[in-house]
Design a protein around this motif. Structure first.
Motif, PDB file in Angstrom:
ATOM      1  N   ASP A   1      53.418 -20.195 -36.471  1.00  7.70           N
ATOM      2  CA  ASP A   1      51.971 -20.049 -36.504  1.00  7.70           C
ATOM      3  C   ASP A   1      51.522 -19.028 -35.468  1.00  7.70           C
ATOM      4  OD1 ASP A   1      51.629 -21.949 -38.508  1.00  7.70           O
ATOM      5  OD2 ASP A   1      51.487 -23.607 -37.072  1.00  7.70           O
ATOM      6  N   VAL A   2      50.645 -18.121 -35.875  1.00  6.85           N
ATOM      7  CA  VAL A   2      50.091 -17.125 -34.961  1.00  6.85           C
ATOM      8  C   VAL A   2      48.582 -17.059 -35.166  1.00  6.85           C
ATOM      9  CG1 VAL A   2      52.188 -15.696 -34.832  1.00  6.85           C
ATOM     10  CG2 VAL A   2      50.498 -15.256 -36.634  1.00  6.85           C
ATOM     11  N   SER A   3      47.885 -16.685 -34.128  1.00  8.60           N
ATOM     12  CA  SER A   3      46.438 -16.515 -34.239  1.00  8.60           C
ATOM     13  C   SER A   3      46.142 -15.137 -34.819  1.00  8.60           C
ATOM     14  CB  SER A   3      45.783 -16.648 -32.863  1.00  8.60           C
ATOM     15  OG  SER A   3      46.251 -15.629 -31.994  1.00  8.60           O
ATOM     16  N   TYR A   4      44.951 -14.991 -35.385  1.00  7.48           N
ATOM     17  CA  TYR A   4      44.538 -13.678 -35.904  1.00  7.48           C
ATOM     18  C   TYR A   4      43.032 -13.569 -35.796  1.00  7.48           C
ATOM     19  CZ  TYR A   4      44.437  -9.451 -38.761  1.00  7.48           C
ATOM     20  OH  TYR A   4      44.278  -8.160 -39.194  1.00  7.48           O
ATOM     21  N   THR A   5      42.573 -12.569 -35.080  1.00  6.67           N
ATOM     22  CA  THR A   5      41.141 -12.320 -34.922  1.00  6.67           C
ATOM     23  C   THR A   5      40.676 -11.429 -36.058  1.00  6.67           C
ATOM     24  OG1 THR A   5      41.374 -12.443 -32.520  1.00  6.67           O
ATOM     25  CG2 THR A   5      39.365 -11.404 -33.395  1.00  6.67           C
ATOM     26  N   ALA A   6      39.652 -11.840 -36.780  1.00  5.41           N
ATOM     27  CA  ALA A   6      39.182 -11.068 -37.932  1.00  5.41           C
ATOM     28  C   ALA A   6      38.901  -9.626 -37.537  1.00  5.41           C
ATOM     29  CB  ALA A   6      37.928 -11.711 -38.509  1.00  5.41           C
ATOM     30  N   ASN A   7      39.363  -8.706 -38.375  1.00  2.00           N
ATOM     31  CA  ASN A   7      39.179  -7.280 -38.147  1.00  2.00           C
ATOM     32  C   ASN A   7      38.446  -6.658 -39.320  1.00  2.00           C
ATOM     33  OD1 ASN A   7      40.707  -5.730 -35.794  1.00  2.00           O
ATOM     34  ND2 ASN A   7      41.900  -7.568 -36.280  1.00  2.00           N
ATOM     35  N   THR A   8      37.421  -5.897 -39.045  1.00  2.00           N
ATOM     36  CA  THR A   8      36.720  -5.136 -40.071  1.00  2.00           C
ATOM     37  C   THR A   8      36.933  -3.654 -39.808  1.00  2.00           C
ATOM     38  OG1 THR A   8      35.009  -6.819 -40.375  1.00  2.00           O
ATOM     39  CG2 THR A   8      34.486  -4.586 -41.101  1.00  2.00           C
ATOM     40  N   ARG A   9      37.418  -2.959 -40.813  1.00  2.00           N
ATOM     41  CA  ARG A   9      37.645  -1.519 -40.655  1.00  2.00           C
ATOM     42  C   ARG A   9      36.805  -0.756 -41.670  1.00  2.00           C
ATOM     43  NH1 ARG A   9      41.758   0.760 -44.100  1.00  2.00           N
ATOM     44  NH2 ARG A   9      42.404  -0.763 -45.681  1.00  2.00           N
TER      45      ARG A   9
ATOM     46  N   GLY B   1      31.608  12.263 -46.252  1.00  2.00           N
ATOM     47  CA  GLY B   1      30.609  12.814 -47.147  1.00  2.00           C
ATOM     48  C   GLY B   1      30.629  12.207 -48.540  1.00  2.00           C
ATOM     49  N   GLY B   2      31.413  11.134 -48.750  1.00  4.22           N
ATOM     50  CA  GLY B   2      31.505  10.516 -50.062  1.00  4.22           C
ATOM     51  C   GLY B   2      31.207   9.037 -49.992  1.00  4.22           C
ATOM     52  N   TRP B   3      31.924   8.273 -50.804  1.00  4.57           N
ATOM     53  CA  TRP B   3      31.704   6.835 -50.841  1.00  4.57           C
ATOM     54  C   TRP B   3      32.093   6.211 -49.505  1.00  4.57           C
ATOM     55  CZ3 TRP B   3      35.210   2.776 -50.344  1.00  4.57           C
ATOM     56  CH2 TRP B   3      36.567   3.145 -50.252  1.00  4.57           C
ATOM     57  N   SER B   4      31.575   5.033 -49.224  1.00  4.59           N
ATOM     58  CA  SER B   4      31.901   4.348 -47.985  1.00  4.59           C
ATOM     59  C   SER B   4      31.937   2.844 -48.231  1.00  4.59           C
ATOM     60  CB  SER B   4      30.895   4.670 -46.876  1.00  4.59           C
ATOM     61  OG  SER B   4      29.605   4.211 -47.231  1.00  4.59           O
ATOM     62  N   GLY B   5      32.603   2.163 -47.373  1.00  3.67           N
ATOM     63  CA  GLY B   5      32.716   0.722 -47.487  1.00  3.67           C
ATOM     64  C   GLY B   5      33.416   0.161 -46.272  1.00  3.67           C
ATOM     65  N   SER B   6      33.828  -1.066 -46.353  1.00  7.14           N
ATOM     66  CA  SER B   6      34.548  -1.682 -45.250  1.00  7.14           C
ATOM     67  C   SER B   6      35.434  -2.779 -45.811  1.00  7.14           C
ATOM     68  CB  SER B   6      33.591  -2.253 -44.197  1.00  7.14           C
ATOM     69  OG  SER B   6      32.789  -3.289 -44.746  1.00  7.14           O
ATOM     70  N   GLU B   7      36.383  -3.212 -44.994  1.00  9.55           N
ATOM     71  CA  GLU B   7      37.321  -4.243 -45.393  1.00  9.55           C
ATOM     72  C   GLU B   7      37.578  -5.145 -44.194  1.00  9.55           C
ATOM     73  OE1 GLU B   7      41.072  -3.740 -48.105  1.00  9.55           O
ATOM     74  OE2 GLU B   7      41.691  -3.344 -46.057  1.00  9.55           O
ATOM     75  N   THR B   8      37.552  -6.439 -44.428  1.00  7.46           N
ATOM     76  CA  THR B   8      37.792  -7.392 -43.358  1.00  7.46           C
ATOM     77  C   THR B   8      39.077  -8.165 -43.619  1.00  7.46           C
ATOM     78  OG1 THR B   8      35.450  -7.676 -42.828  1.00  7.46           O
ATOM     79  CG2 THR B   8      36.942  -9.438 -42.146  1.00  7.46           C
ATOM     80  N   ALA B   9      39.974  -8.128 -42.662  1.00  6.27           N
ATOM     81  CA  ALA B   9      41.160  -8.980 -42.680  1.00  6.27           C
ATOM     82  C   ALA B   9      40.826 -10.187 -41.831  1.00  6.27           C
ATOM     83  CB  ALA B   9      42.364  -8.238 -42.119  1.00  6.27           C
ATOM     84  N   SER B  10      40.837 -11.363 -42.432  1.00  7.41           N
ATOM     85  CA  SER B  10      40.318 -12.541 -41.750  1.00  7.41           C
ATOM     86  C   SER B  10      41.385 -13.477 -41.217  1.00  7.41           C
ATOM     87  CB  SER B  10      39.402 -13.326 -42.697  1.00  7.41           C
ATOM     88  OG  SER B  10      40.108 -13.689 -43.878  1.00  7.41           O
ATOM     89  N   ASP B  11      42.632 -13.284 -41.641  1.00  7.63           N
ATOM     90  CA  ASP B  11      43.675 -14.216 -41.241  1.00  7.63           C
ATOM     91  C   ASP B  11      45.020 -13.529 -41.421  1.00  7.63           C
ATOM     92  OD1 ASP B  11      44.955 -16.493 -40.427  1.00  7.63           O
ATOM     93  OD2 ASP B  11      44.622 -17.624 -42.290  1.00  7.63           O
ATOM     94  N   ALA B  12      46.028 -14.007 -40.721  1.00  3.31           N
ATOM     95  CA  ALA B  12      47.381 -13.496 -40.929  1.00  3.31           C
ATOM     96  C   ALA B  12      47.847 -13.901 -42.318  1.00  3.31           C
ATOM     97  CB  ALA B  12      48.327 -14.036 -39.864  1.00  3.31           C
TER      98      ALA B  12
END
Length: 534
Positions: free
Chosen positions: A331-339, A345-356
């Motif tokens: 078991d390991v901890s994981y802090t949610a990451n949003t990148r 100059g084009g489309w944009s968005g984001s992605e969140t990794a919430s857990d290992a």
């Protein structure tokens, strides 16, 4: 050690040996000036050319001392070297009858006649034959390696395809440089022509990626994309005695804006001695790939007196320990990451990794012997998870031993043979890198002393936003059909099977939220992919 091999030493070998015995010298001021950082104290480098201006050679993943150690241990039948060499000898790529099939243009990625498998098979054949020659002294293997490398340098002119061409340049660039480093002193090796191929075909593609990331938001591409490029540019810099290239990689490792720099790849350090590996929030396979690539960068730098292994209080040790524990089923901890994601100059968005992500404890790659031996043997540190996972993977194989697809060729491997070493005792333990044995030298500016535990709080970029503060959802979604204009597209027939365990659900406004356990994958059509291991 082997009379057959010694008779083949060329004039270049003698020049290199003469430079090495003349005494250690510090790295040139060009590195410090280009990177804007202090050079390692005591960093040793031998003259690698007649002009005396080069790095120590051989000096990428293997030094002369490393090669002599392998040969002596195998000759003595010592464990585990003998088992490691047996695995090398049994690989079909390590046979002296291998015939190269060079191409003028190599394609990787959707929309092109993909032929990159020809390149990576030939590269691994060159490396394995060259390594086998240094261990058993059979010059037929050196002849084969030289023939493969000469044939490619005489024909290859470009790397093409989708965004995956950056992966081809990075992975096969650092690998082919390592193969050539083992035979660079042979009189029949076309050294100058090979340098030209590295500096005009491979390195420029990787340098372009590190500079503008395929015209994407800098965090669009996962960690391993940067690391492939960094490995290629560093290997090219050392092979070609180019201090500016080496300096660029060192600077990027420490301060780069992309996800391959050490604080972005490993964004959160815990008080348990472990540090979260960003791509653990993606899937196990790509996390293993990233750890192996970062270890490759650190090892090549170490062999030129640059201590990236110990940088930022051995941050990489903590990240590698984390991935090792997680891959063993812990078991390991994981802090949610949003990148942030998208095109400039084009489309944009984001992605969140919430857990290992979930893991398969049986999954392995030949990456652990190198990293474990550095920290536990060179530095004398405790690294229990690295020790356990390295023992589990013993003896490590190489290309061709981990499946037929490209992921099985992402690392050169054979770490049990190449990186097993005796424990350093006395004042050498925990010291910085040095040419040859890697026991001398000092730490780069900003590198803390190597310690088994880290601070309780995150450092570097914000923990939930690699490369900057946490952004919100993008203002625009992907156009219908997902036609991204080749921003991070990947070969559809060559996707990583690992991702099947990790679901990705597309949400409105360009926000992607990684979900675990029981979900099926629905990949955003324009998300930045990663180097594929199958």
């Amino acid at each position: 050690m082997h009379e057959t091999r010694r008779r083949q030493i060329s004039r270049r070998s003698l020049l290199r040996a003469t430079g090495a015995t003349a005494g250690a010298v510090t790295l040139g001021t060009g590195i410090a000036q280009a990177a804007g950082r202090a050079q390692p104290q005591g960093a040793a480098r031998a003259a690698g050319s007649a002009q005396g201006s080069g790095y120590a050679h051989p000096g990428l993943l293997h030094t002369g001392a490393d090669l002599d150690r392998m040969a002596a241990k195998v000759k003595a039948g010592a464990a585990p070297y003998a088992a490691g060499f047996a695995r090398l000898s049994a690989n079909r790529h390590a046979q002296s009858g291998w015939t190269a099939n060079p191409q003028a243009t190599v394609y990787r990625g959707a929309g092109s006649p993909q032929n990159y498998a020809i390149l990576y098979n030939d590269v691994h054949a060159a490396y394995q034959n060259a390594l086998r020659y240094h261990v058993d002294g059979d010059t037929a293997h050196a002849d084969t390696a030289v023939a493969i490398l000469n044939s490619w340098s005489s024909k290859l002119t470009s790397l093409e395809g989708s965004a995956d061409r950056f992966l081809a340049a990075g992975l096969y660039g650092y690998q082919i440089a390592n193969a050539a480093e083992l035979v660079r002193d042979r009189d029949d090796f076309e050294l100058d022509r090979f340098r030209t191929m590295l500096t005009t075909v491979f390195a420029p593609v990787s340098e372009s990626f590190l500079k503008d990331h395929n015209n994407a938001v800098v965090t669009n591409y996962w960690t391993n994309w940067d690391l492939t490029a960094m490995a290629c540019v560093l290997a090219t810099g050392i092979f070609c005695d180019d201090e500016a290239r080496v300096a660029r990689v060192v600077e990027y490792f420490e301060n780069g804006a992309g996800l391959g720099s050490v604080r972005n790849a490993i964004p959160v350090v815990g008080d348990d001695g472990l540090a979260e590996w960003l791509e653990a929030g993606r899937d196990q396979g790509h996390a293993l790939l990233g750890v192996g690539l970062m270890g490759t960068v650190c090892e090549m730098a170490w062999n030129q007196g640059i201590d990236l292994y110990g940088y930022d209080d051995s941050r990489f040790l903590k990240g590698a320990q984390y991935v090792a524990k997680w891959s063993l089923g812990g078991d390991v901890s994981y802090t949610a990451n949003t990148r942030r994601k998208g095109a400039i100059g084009g489309w944009s968005g984001s992605e969140t990794a919430s857990d290992a992500a979930p893991v398969d404890p049986t999954m392995t790659r030949p990456i652990w012997a190198m990293i474990s031996n550095h920290y536990t043997k060179r530095r004398g540190l405790s690294a229990p998870y690295l020790t356990r996972i390295a023992a589990k993977a013993t003896p490590e194989g190489g290309g061709g031993d981990y499946g037929p697809n490209s992921g099985g060729y992402d690392q050169l491997g054979f770490g049990t043979l190449a990186f097993t070493r005796d424990k350093v005792t006395g004042s050498g333990a925990g010291a910085g890198g040095g040419t040859g044995g890697g026991t001398g030298g000092g730490k780069p500016a900003g590198a803390g002393s190597a310690s088994p535990s880290g601070s309780a709080s995150p450092s570097g970029p914000a923990a939930n936003a690699p490369g900057g503060s946490a952004p919100g959802p993008g203002s625009a979604t992907t156009p219908a059909g997902g036609n991204s204009g080749d921003l991070a597209s990947t070969g559809t027939g060559d996707l990583a099977a690992w991702t099947a365990a990790t679901g990705i659900t597309a949400l409105a406004g360009g926000l992607l939220l990684l979900r675990r356990r029981g979900k099926t994958q629905q990949e955003h059509p324009r998300t930045g992919g990663g180097a594929h291991s199958k």
